[in-house]
Design a protein around this motif. Structure first.
Motif, short mmCIF file in Angstrom:
data_model
loop_
_atom_site.label_atom_id
_atom_site.label_comp_id
_atom_site.label_asym_id
_atom_site.label_seq_id
_atom_site.Cartn_x
_atom_site.Cartn_y
_atom_site.Cartn_z
N GLY A 59 71.91 21.65 56.63
CA GLY A 59 71.55 20.28 56.04
C GLY A 59 71.24 20.28 54.75
N PRO A 60 71.47 19.03 54.03
CA PRO A 60 71.25 18.71 52.49
C PRO A 60 69.63 19.16 52.52
CG PRO A 60 72.55 17.21 53.54
CD PRO A 60 72.22 17.74 54.60
N PHE A 95 69.40 10.55 43.72
CA PHE A 95 69.10 11.73 44.17
C PHE A 95 70.14 12.78 44.10
CE2 PHE A 95 65.44 9.91 46.76
CZ PHE A 95 65.77 8.48 46.75
N SER A 137 81.75 13.91 52.66
CA SER A 137 80.51 13.48 52.35
C SER A 137 79.67 12.86 53.54
CB SER A 137 80.35 12.50 51.25
OG SER A 137 79.09 12.12 50.80
N LEU A 138 78.56 12.36 53.42
CA LEU A 138 77.73 11.99 54.46
C LEU A 138 78.08 10.55 54.78
CD1 LEU A 138 74.40 13.76 53.76
CD2 LEU A 138 75.91 14.30 55.54
N VAL A 175 70.67 3.37 60.90
CA VAL A 175 69.38 3.51 60.47
C VAL A 175 68.45 2.86 61.42
CG1 VAL A 175 69.87 1.49 58.95
CG2 VAL A 175 67.78 2.92 58.55
N LYS A 178 62.19 10.30 49.56
CA LYS A 178 63.23 11.30 50.01
C LYS A 178 63.51 11.43 51.26
CE LYS A 178 60.47 15.36 49.61
NZ LYS A 178 60.50 16.61 48.61
N LEU A 179 64.86 11.78 51.73
CA LEU A 179 65.07 12.06 53.14
C LEU A 179 64.95 13.77 53.40
CD1 LEU A 179 68.38 10.28 53.60
CD2 LEU A 179 66.24 9.49 54.28
N TYR A 221 70.90 16.45 45.87
CA TYR A 221 70.84 17.32 47.08
C TYR A 221 71.57 18.61 47.04
CZ TYR A 221 68.02 13.85 49.73
OH TYR A 221 66.98 12.72 50.16
N PHE A 254 74.05 14.65 61.68
CA PHE A 254 72.75 14.80 60.96
C PHE A 254 71.98 13.79 61.27
CE2 PHE A 254 73.43 18.69 58.54
CZ PHE A 254 74.86 18.42 58.13
N PHE A 262 75.96 8.43 49.55
CA PHE A 262 76.18 9.68 49.13
C PHE A 262 77.52 9.78 48.59
CE2 PHE A 262 72.80 12.37 50.55
CZ PHE A 262 72.22 11.38 51.47
N GLY A 263 77.65 10.53 47.52
CA GLY A 263 79.01 10.93 47.06
C GLY A 263 79.69 11.81 47.72
N SER A 264 80.81 12.22 47.37
CA SER A 264 81.53 13.15 48.09
C SER A 264 81.41 14.88 47.59
CB SER A 264 83.03 13.09 47.80
OG SER A 264 83.56 11.82 48.19
N TYR A 310 71.12 4.98 51.61
CA TYR A 310 71.55 5.93 50.70
C TYR A 310 73.05 5.83 50.81
CZ TYR A 310 66.51 7.18 51.12
OH TYR A 310 65.01 7.11 51.25
N GLN A 351 79.32 13.79 59.27
CA GLN A 351 79.83 14.54 57.97
C GLN A 351 81.25 15.33 58.70
OE1 GLN A 351 77.89 17.82 56.13
NE2 GLN A 351 78.58 17.00 53.92
N ARG A 362 81.47 21.15 45.16
CA ARG A 362 81.50 22.35 45.83
C ARG A 362 81.43 23.37 44.81
NH1 ARG A 362 81.76 24.53 50.77
NH2 ARG A 362 82.68 22.40 51.80
N TYR A 415 67.49 8.02 60.00
CA TYR A 415 69.16 7.87 59.81
C TYR A 415 69.80 8.77 60.51
CZ TYR A 415 67.43 5.49 55.52
OH TYR A 415 67.13 4.55 54.64
N TYR A 419 73.66 10.46 60.19
CA TYR A 419 74.93 10.53 59.33
C TYR A 419 75.82 11.32 60.35
CZ TYR A 419 72.07 9.11 55.23
OH TYR A 419 71.37 8.09 54.48
N PHE A 435 66.26 16.24 56.15
CA PHE A 435 67.25 16.46 57.10
C PHE A 435 67.40 17.65 58.20
CE2 PHE A 435 71.03 13.79 55.53
CZ PHE A 435 70.49 13.45 54.18
N GLY A 436 67.88 17.38 59.27
CA GLY A 436 67.94 18.35 60.18
C GLY A 436 69.01 19.31 60.12
N LYS A 437 69.38 20.46 60.75
CA LYS A 437 70.25 21.41 60.31
C LYS A 437 71.67 20.90 60.73
CE LYS A 437 67.36 25.57 60.45
NZ LYS A 437 67.42 25.75 59.11
N GLY A 446 84.43 19.05 54.72
CA GLY A 446 84.83 18.78 53.48
C GLY A 446 84.68 17.64 52.77
#
Lengths: 118, 114
Positions: A42-43, A33, B42-43, B48, B101-102, A35, B88, A109-111, A107, B37, A114, B33, B35, B104-106, B40
């Motif tokens: 959010g993503p 995926f 990732s998630l 879950v 697909k997921l 995003y 999130f 996720f990568g880093s 899932y 963050q 930016r 889910y 998450y 997300f909330g804000k 800078g």
């Protein structure tokens, strides 16, 4: 590798320039995926691959965005003629199974990359 | 279209206090889910939740799911500074199209103050 690897970590592009963002998913992961995460948000889903097939590209904001995964592993997200509104973090995620996860498989996720368009 | 709402969006807590983050979603889901963050980064997957009444706990965080109310909560117990991050929730549709697909909330920006 052990995780999802994205490169570059940071990219500054001049408006109008083309960029290519790379994602190397976890070996053997079927689903991939992309995003987009704007600052403070959010993503948001861009596109989904199952192996090499792009099954959903409904989230791509415009026809300037193009993604591919030709051999079912590494994926590239290309943005042509970048605009300021394209500035965001682009996250790649992969998952083991075709439905995007099963029971406790989630899932990964990568880093992210930016992207800043100036 | 699946909508996911989180509240609050900003949360400033004192160390040692308890608080709850709420996540409401608009349609049937088979997986939710949580998450974390860091700036800078990732998630990082926290929890879950698969079924109605599911409760999971890890350290000072506990997540629960009420599928009938379409509500998940993330409860923080005796907050410590290390919990400062953005949290999130993300929802996967239970059936129908695009159920891979997921959404997300804000996000909730949590700051824990000494």
């Amino acid at each position: 590798g052990a995780g999802v690897s994205q490169s570059p970590r940071y990219k500054v592009a001049k408006r109008g320039q083309d960029v290519a963002l790379r994602c190397d998913p976890i070996s053997g992961h079927v689903s991939l995926f992309w995003y987009q995460q704007a600052l403070g948000q959010g993503p948001e889903f861009l596109t989904y691959f199952q192996n090499e097939a792009q099954l959903d590209k409904s989230g791509l904001p415009s026809d300037r965005f193009f993604a591919e995964r030709p051999e079912g592993s590494v994926s590239t997200l290309k943005i042509q003629r970048t605009q300021q509104e394209d500035s965001a973090v682009y996250l790649c995620a992969s998952s083991l199974l075709g439905t995007g996860g099963y029971l406790n498989y989630g899932y990964t996720f990568g880093s992210g990359t930016r992207l800043t368009v100036v | 279209e699946l909508k996911v709402e989180q509240n609050p969006l900003f949360l400033s807590m004192q160390e040692g206090k308890n608080y709850t983050i709420y996540c409401n979603y608009s349609t049937t889901s088979d997986r939710l889910y949580w998450y974390r963050q860091d700036p800078g980064k990732s998630l990082e997957s926290l929890f879950v939740l698969l079924s109605n009444g599911a409760v999971k706990q890890e350290g000072r965080l506990m997540a629960s799911l009420d599928t009938k109310a379409r509500l998940s909560t993330l409860h923080i117990t005796a907050a410590v500074h290390d919990l400062s991050a953005t949290y999130f929730c993300a929802v996967k549709k239970g059936s129908g199209g695009s159920n891979y697909k997921l959404t997300f909330g804000k996000g909730t920006l949590l700051t824990v103050n000494p």
